[in-house]
Structure formats: structure tokens, C-alpha cells
Scaffold this motif. Structure first.
Motif, short mmCIF file in Angstrom:
data_model
loop_
_atom_site.label_atom_id
_atom_site.label_comp_id
_atom_site.label_asym_id
_atom_site.label_seq_id
_atom_site.Cartn_x
_atom_site.Cartn_y
_atom_site.Cartn_z
N VAL A 90 13.40 7.87 6.65
CA VAL A 90 14.56 8.73 6.90
C VAL A 90 14.76 8.94 8.39
N ASN A 91 13.67 9.05 9.15
CA ASN A 91 13.74 9.30 10.59
C ASN A 91 12.86 8.27 11.30
N ARG A 92 13.43 7.60 12.30
CA ARG A 92 12.70 6.54 12.99
C ARG A 92 11.45 7.06 13.70
N GLU A 93 11.38 8.34 13.93
CA GLU A 93 10.19 8.91 14.55
C GLU A 93 8.96 8.76 13.66
N ASN A 94 9.21 8.49 12.37
CA ASN A 94 8.10 8.32 11.43
C ASN A 94 7.75 6.85 11.19
N THR A 95 8.21 5.97 12.10
CA THR A 95 7.98 4.53 11.93
C THR A 95 6.50 4.19 11.88
N LYS A 96 5.70 4.76 12.78
CA LYS A 96 4.27 4.47 12.80
C LYS A 96 3.59 4.85 11.48
N TYR A 97 3.98 6.02 10.95
CA TYR A 97 3.42 6.47 9.67
C TYR A 97 3.80 5.49 8.56
N ALA A 98 5.08 5.04 8.58
CA ALA A 98 5.55 4.08 7.57
C ALA A 98 4.82 2.75 7.68
N GLU A 99 4.57 2.29 8.92
CA GLU A 99 3.87 1.03 9.11
C GLU A 99 2.41 1.13 8.68
N PHE A 100 1.83 2.31 8.83
CA PHE A 100 0.46 2.51 8.33
C PHE A 100 0.42 2.38 6.81
N ILE A 101 1.42 2.96 6.14
CA ILE A 101 1.51 2.86 4.67
C ILE A 101 1.75 1.40 4.27
N GLU A 102 2.62 0.72 5.03
CA GLU A 102 2.90 -0.69 4.75
C GLU A 102 1.62 -1.52 4.82
N GLU A 103 0.80 -1.27 5.83
CA GLU A 103 -0.45 -2.01 5.99
C GLU A 103 -1.39 -1.74 4.82
N ARG A 104 -1.49 -0.49 4.38
CA ARG A 104 -2.38 -0.15 3.27
C ARG A 104 -1.94 -0.85 1.98
N LEU A 105 -0.66 -0.86 1.71
CA LEU A 105 -0.16 -1.48 0.48
C LEU A 105 -0.24 -3.00 0.56
N THR A 106 -0.08 -3.56 1.75
CA THR A 106 -0.23 -5.01 1.93
C THR A 106 -1.65 -5.44 1.61
N LEU A 107 -2.62 -4.61 2.01
CA LEU A 107 -4.02 -4.91 1.71
C LEU A 107 -4.29 -4.90 0.20
N ALA A 108 -3.44 -4.19 -0.55
CA ALA A 108 -3.58 -4.15 -2.01
C ALA A 108 -2.93 -5.38 -2.67
N GLY A 109 -2.46 -6.32 -1.85
CA GLY A 109 -1.89 -7.56 -2.38
C GLY A 109 -0.41 -7.48 -2.68
N MET A 110 0.28 -6.50 -2.10
CA MET A 110 1.70 -6.32 -2.38
C MET A 110 2.55 -6.85 -1.24
N ARG A 111 3.78 -7.29 -1.58
CA ARG A 111 4.75 -7.68 -0.57
C ARG A 111 5.57 -6.43 -0.25
N VAL A 112 5.49 -5.98 1.00
CA VAL A 112 6.06 -4.68 1.39
C VAL A 112 6.97 -4.85 2.60
N ASP A 113 8.03 -4.04 2.65
CA ASP A 113 8.92 -4.03 3.81
C ASP A 113 9.33 -2.59 4.10
N VAL A 114 9.72 -2.33 5.36
CA VAL A 114 10.15 -1.00 5.79
C VAL A 114 11.65 -1.01 6.01
N LEU A 115 12.37 -0.03 5.45
CA LEU A 115 13.82 0.06 5.57
C LEU A 115 14.21 1.28 6.40
N PHE A 116 15.29 1.12 7.18
CA PHE A 116 15.86 2.23 7.94
C PHE A 116 17.33 2.36 7.55
N PRO A 117 17.65 3.00 6.41
CA PRO A 117 19.04 3.07 5.95
C PRO A 117 19.89 3.93 6.87
N ASN A 118 21.20 3.64 6.89
CA ASN A 118 22.12 4.46 7.67
C ASN A 118 22.17 5.89 7.11
#
Length: 376
Positions: A147-175
């Protein structure tokens, strides 16, 4: 935050100065990298004054426009960390897309689909059948909505954790003007299994909101971070095992087509091109099954004999036109000739009455009335 054009202003970055945009190069489809790594591929074209790196894109600032254009021309469509870069002068607007958006992300329809034609699509500049494009487009298992780009680092940390679980993950920044419900609907329509929502409050409290999109949709709001990741990873493993068990026991469709059919069965929204893919695939399966059951020769004969809707309509129209008139009489005629009719006095009196002739005119055609008048 607006770009600053005064070098004396705290936080000034030359790569964001609007006054120097013509001397700047835009890099799209950028892999994860540092500013130093991005600058390293640009040094051979001129002096680099500054750079800026965001998720999936970045900018490099040069001394003049000529150097910037030389760099953009040389590096456009080049490969950097296994990704093909989109490079242009930052002052230039991106070219309009080839056609309207159709299936999922980065998939465009080409022209109108005529009768009997295979739906076509463009992906990455390559023309291919829609079915092949559906196969080529990777479908994410989970998408993280920031929702807020200031939380990008937190989102990327979550992305990394889920990727390690074998999932294909992406981060979205909707308008900001797009409703959350529409975002979730779009993600679900692409066949994604999970959506994770990240807000400033979530980062503050180390929590997540998890949406399970397949089957019966469910939402788990503000779950503790570790519990949320464990829920998604565990549910993902269970679904994969269940799908593998079903696949080993039954004949399944190709993975991409299976997803489209499941979306159709679950009343999920589909694009027109996705419907075309399903119809084309089912027609091919129908022909294959006929060959298995009847053999090639009989299958071709059955296909040849299949009713053409247009021909069937033409037959119905001709049938209606060729049907006997409602007034047709199959019994023997009352008079064998006009002479016999003229001998009937009562009939002649009736035919001499103008009111009777008007009544006959409403039933019979004018040619018959002319004939009667001639013989009376």
C-alpha cells in the motif's frame, strides 16, 4: 515526494532533477541490483554523475544528452543479470502497446480473431498462439500488495521468505485510485493462489493480511508474521501434494489449460481470449476422442456430417417457404371448369357483390380476382 531541482536542498539527487531529464537514461525490467552495479555498465559511454535504483527500474545521469542517447541506444535490449533491459532517454515517452491487454500480464492480442483462426498474442515481442502464450506466462503463486512504498523492504523480506518455501512470488505497487477489491480480483483472475497485503501498520506490528484466492476464498487479517508465512507455506505444500495425487490418478489437461478450466468451473472472471483458448482446446480434444473411438476415417466422416448452423438455418427458411399454403384444399374441386361455375346462379350473385370481392381481395392475390372478373 516531488523531485528537487535545487542542489542545495537536503536530499537532492541529480538523477531526479527534472531540469536535467534529457541527460538521463531510463532502465526498465531491471533485475535486483545496487546503484554501483548499474553504473558499472554505463561508465564506458561517458561520465556518470549519479543514479537511482528502484524495484524493476532505475535511472543513470550523464553530463549531456548526446552521451545519454548513445548509452540508451547501445544498452537497449541488452542482457543484464539474465534480464533483457528496456533502455531509453528518460525524456522520451514509452511507445504505445501493440494491442489491447488480454491474458494476464504482458500479454496482448493481435488484431481481430476471424472465424476458424487460432487466437494469436504477442509476448516479449514474439508472436505466438494464445494457448502457447498462456503456457509461457508464468503464474505467480503469491503476490504481495504494498500500500505504501515505504514498506518495500518489509515486503521484500516477506517475498524472500515465501520464495524459500518454493513459491513464485512478486511484489505489486497498485495505484492509489484503484480499489483493493479490484486489485484482488485481477490477481485472482490471473490464477494466483494467494495475495498478501502490507500496510504501515502491518510493518509496525510485524503482521500480515493473507487472502487465499483459490477454491472458497478466505481472508485472514493482521496475522502475526511468522504465523502468516507458516499458514501460506503449509497450505501451498498441501495443495501441491493434493494436485500431484490427482494428477497421478487421473488424466489431466496441460497445466496452463487446467488452470483456465478450473477458473471457469469456479466462476472466476476470464478474458475473451482465455475463452477462445478453452474453446479451441476443447474442439481439438473432441476431434482426438472421435479418432480414438471411431478411427481416423470415420472421425473425418462424422466431422464432415456435423451440422453447419448457417446451412441448418437456410434449410428451415426454405422449408417454411415451400410449405403448402394454409388455404390449400386437397379435396375434389366443386366445379370442373369456369363454365360450370358460371352456371351456378347463386355463386354469380355473390361474385357480383362488391363487398364479396373486397373480402376475396384480402385473402387471394390480385391476379386471381382479375381472372374471375374476366370470366364473369
Amino acid at each position: 515526494m516531488a523531485a528537487q531541482s535545487d542542489p542545495a536542498t537536503p536530499g537532492y539527487n541529480i538523477a531526479q532533477d527534472p531540469a536535467l531529464i534529457k541527460n538521463r537514461v531510463y532502465f526498465g525490467n531491471l533485475p535486483r541490483c545496487t546503484r554501483k552495479e548499474l553504473e558499472s555498465i554505463c561508465h564506458s559511454y561517458g561520465t556518470v554523475l549519479g543514479s537511482l535504483v528502484q524495484k524493476n527500474f532505475g535511472f543513470v545521469q550523464f553530463e549531456d544528452e548526446e552521451t545519454a542517447n548513445k548509452c540508451a541506444e547501445a544498452l537497449n535490449k541488452s542482457t543484464f543479470k539474465s534480464k533483457t533491459l528496456i533502455v531509453r532517454n528518460a525524456s522520451q515517452k514509452p511507445k504505445a502497446p501493440v494491442a489491447n491487454q488480454a491474458i494476464g500480464n504482458n500479454l496482448n492480442t493481435v488484431g481481430d480473431i476471424g472465424a476458424g483462426q487460432v487466437p494469436m498474442a504477442v509476448q516479449g515481442g514474439i508472436m505466438m498462439s494464445a494457448a502457447a502464450a498462456a503456457t509461457a506466462v508464468p503464474i505467480n503463486d503469491c503476490e504481495i500488495i504494498v500500500v505504501n512504498r515505504e514498506n518495500t523492504k518489509y515486503a521484500e523480506f516477506i517475498e524472500e521468505r515465501l520464495t524459500l518455501a518454493g513459491m513464485r512470488v512478486d511484489v505489486l505497487f497498485p495505484n492509489e485510485d484503484v480499489m483493493l477489491g479490484q486489485v484482488l480480483s485481477n490477481i485472482s483472475a490471473r490464477g494466483c493462489l494467494y495475495a498478501v497485503r502490507v500496510t504501515p501498520q502491518n510493518e509496525l506490528h510485524k503482521s500480515l493480511t493473507v487472502n487465499i484466492l483459490y477454491g472458497v476464498p478466505a481472508e485472514h487479517r493482521n496475522m502475526p508474521l511468522e504465523d502468516a508465512i507458516q499458514l501460506i507455506a503449509s497450505d501451498f505444500r498441501t495443495k501441491k501434494q493434493r494436485d500431484a495425487a490427482v494428477s497421478s490418478n487421473t488424466l489431466r489437461h496441460p497445466e496452463s489449460m487446467q488452470k483456465l478450466i478450473e477458473m471457469l468451473a469456479n466462476c472466476r472472471p476470464l478474458t475473451g481470449l482465455q475463452y477462445e483458448c478453452i474453446i479451441k482446446y476443447l474442439q481439438e480434444q473432441h476431434e482426438l476422442q472421435l479418432r480414438r473411438e471411431l478411427g481416423d476415417a470415420k472421425a473425418r466422416l462424422v466431422k464432415h456430417q456435423e451440422t453447419d448452423p448457417e446451412m441448418e438455418l437456410q434449410k428451415k427458411i426454405l422449408s417454411i417457404l415451400n410449405k403448402p399454403a394454409v388455404t390449400e384444399i386437397n379435396n375434389d374441386l366443386m366445379y370442373n371448369s369456369f363454365e360450370d361455375a358460371k352456371a351456378d346462379v347463386r355463386l354469380m350473385e355473390l361474385l357480383s357483390d362488391s363487398r364479396v370481392l373486397k373480402a376475396l381481395e384480402s385473402i387471394y392475390n390480385p391476379e386471381l380476382l382479375e381472372t374471375i372478373s374476366q370470366y364473369l
